[in-house]
Design a protein around this motif. Sequence first.
Motif, mmCIF file in Angstrom:
data_model
loop_
_atom_site.group_PDB
_atom_site.id
_atom_site.type_symbol
_atom_site.label_atom_id
_atom_site.label_comp_id
_atom_site.label_asym_id
_atom_site.label_seq_id
_atom_site.Cartn_x
_atom_site.Cartn_y
_atom_site.Cartn_z
ATOM 1 N N PHE A 1 -4.621 0.592 -1.923
ATOM 2 C CA PHE A 1 -4.510 -0.095 -0.637
ATOM 3 C C PHE A 1 -4.593 -1.595 -0.905
ATOM 4 C CE2 PHE A 1 -5.879 4.128 0.214
ATOM 5 C CZ PHE A 1 -5.140 4.482 1.328
ATOM 6 N N SER A 2 -3.494 -2.281 -0.641
ATOM 7 C CA SER A 2 -3.436 -3.719 -0.906
ATOM 8 C C SER A 2 -2.456 -4.379 0.053
ATOM 9 C CB SER A 2 -2.979 -3.961 -2.347
ATOM 10 O OG SER A 2 -2.758 -5.335 -2.570
ATOM 11 N N LYS A 3 -2.849 -5.566 0.490
ATOM 12 C CA LYS A 3 -1.943 -6.369 1.319
ATOM 13 C C LYS A 3 -1.160 -7.357 0.466
ATOM 14 C CE LYS A 3 -4.721 -5.949 5.448
ATOM 15 N NZ LYS A 3 -6.114 -6.115 5.749
ATOM 16 N N THR A 4 -1.560 -7.523 -0.792
ATOM 17 C CA THR A 4 -0.914 -8.531 -1.641
ATOM 18 C C THR A 4 -0.036 -7.951 -2.744
ATOM 19 O OG1 THR A 4 -2.899 -8.678 -3.013
ATOM 20 C CG2 THR A 4 -2.694 -10.264 -1.206
ATOM 21 N N LEU A 5 -0.378 -6.776 -3.272
ATOM 22 C CA LEU A 5 0.458 -6.189 -4.324
ATOM 23 C C LEU A 5 1.774 -5.704 -3.735
ATOM 24 C CD1 LEU A 5 -2.069 -4.010 -6.383
ATOM 25 C CD2 LEU A 5 -1.039 -6.175 -7.054
ATOM 26 N N LYS A 6 2.847 -6.007 -4.417
ATOM 27 C CA LYS A 6 4.174 -5.561 -3.967
ATOM 28 C C LYS A 6 4.689 -4.394 -4.798
ATOM 29 C CE LYS A 6 4.177 -8.745 -0.912
ATOM 30 N NZ LYS A 6 3.322 -8.396 0.184
ATOM 31 N N SER A 7 4.159 -4.247 -6.006
ATOM 32 C CA SER A 7 4.559 -3.130 -6.875
ATOM 33 C C SER A 7 3.404 -2.793 -7.809
ATOM 34 C CB SER A 7 5.810 -3.485 -7.679
ATOM 35 O OG SER A 7 5.520 -4.542 -8.572
ATOM 36 N N ILE A 8 3.511 -1.614 -8.405
ATOM 37 C CA ILE A 8 2.480 -1.112 -9.315
ATOM 38 C C ILE A 8 3.182 -0.519 -10.533
ATOM 39 C CG2 ILE A 8 0.776 0.728 -9.586
ATOM 40 C CD1 ILE A 8 -0.181 0.218 -6.830
ATOM 41 N N ASP A 9 2.645 -0.828 -11.705
ATOM 42 C CA ASP A 9 3.270 -0.355 -12.945
ATOM 43 C C ASP A 9 2.696 0.960 -13.461
ATOM 44 O OD1 ASP A 9 4.900 -2.616 -13.027
ATOM 45 O OD2 ASP A 9 3.390 -3.767 -14.122
ATOM 46 N N TRP A 10 1.456 1.273 -13.098
ATOM 47 C CA TRP A 10 0.794 2.472 -13.620
ATOM 48 C C TRP A 10 1.512 3.698 -13.065
ATOM 49 C CZ3 TRP A 10 -5.265 2.616 -13.443
ATOM 50 C CH2 TRP A 10 -5.753 3.588 -14.325
ATOM 51 N N GLU A 11 1.993 4.525 -13.957
ATOM 52 C CA GLU A 11 2.821 5.673 -13.582
ATOM 53 C C GLU A 11 2.147 6.623 -12.597
ATOM 54 O OE1 GLU A 11 4.676 9.226 -16.132
ATOM 55 O OE2 GLU A 11 5.192 7.220 -16.898
ATOM 56 N N SER A 12 0.842 6.783 -12.702
ATOM 57 C CA SER A 12 0.139 7.739 -11.843
ATOM 58 C C SER A 12 -0.380 7.102 -10.544
ATOM 59 C CB SER A 12 -1.023 8.376 -12.606
ATOM 60 O OG SER A 12 -1.943 7.387 -13.026
ATOM 61 N N ALA A 13 0.040 5.875 -10.263
ATOM 62 C CA ALA A 13 -0.441 5.175 -9.066
ATOM 63 C C ALA A 13 0.713 4.844 -8.128
ATOM 64 C CB ALA A 13 -1.164 3.892 -9.466
ATOM 65 N N GLU A 14 0.363 4.743 -6.850
ATOM 66 C CA GLU A 14 1.340 4.310 -5.856
ATOM 67 C C GLU A 14 0.643 3.446 -4.820
ATOM 68 O OE1 GLU A 14 1.594 7.660 -2.456
ATOM 69 O OE2 GLU A 14 2.355 8.333 -4.402
#
Length: 183
Positions: free
Chosen positions: A83-96
């Motif tokens: 849960f983030s208002k600032t992250l636009k993408s995530i690199d960790w394969e098991s995360a969304e």
Amino acid sequence: MMRKVIAAINMTLDGYCDHTAITPDEEIHQHYADLLSSGDIILYGRITYQLMEYWPTVVKDPTGNKAMDDFAVIMDRLPKVVFSKTLKSIDWESAELADRSLEETVSTLRQQPGRNILVGSRSVILQLLKLNLVDEFQLCVHPVVAGSGLPLFENVTGGLAFKLLKTKSFGSGAVVFYYLPVR
């Protein structure tokens, strides 16, 4: 039966959530590996998520400490919702990244079949406590005084009450307090 939401966090004796103030040993890593194995998803806020991004590096280059390396493998595989208002993408394969509110996400997850829903982020725990969506609280208090940092129960109003279920002590002097929120 609905899935259980378990909020688990480390803190210092003076009430701060500061991962830099504590040094988890093999016993603590094993405890959290067992906890992670009891769930099939973990919820994080941005700050804790970014701290946890350390663990895929341990999977790629193990430390040689079995408990720590085993924890890294379990952490790497466990699905994560951030849960983030600032992250636009995530690199960790098991995360969304969450695409709905925390309340909607947890309510939906609770209705689905599966194991425990774990929460390991101070900000998310605080929000879920306010929403009355925590079923069990596991507070691991380490015998360290940080002196400053983020207090766990910052800005909590209206009072919270808990019933102690049990405790678990570690050789390091850390103690996990297992609580049920009193509703």
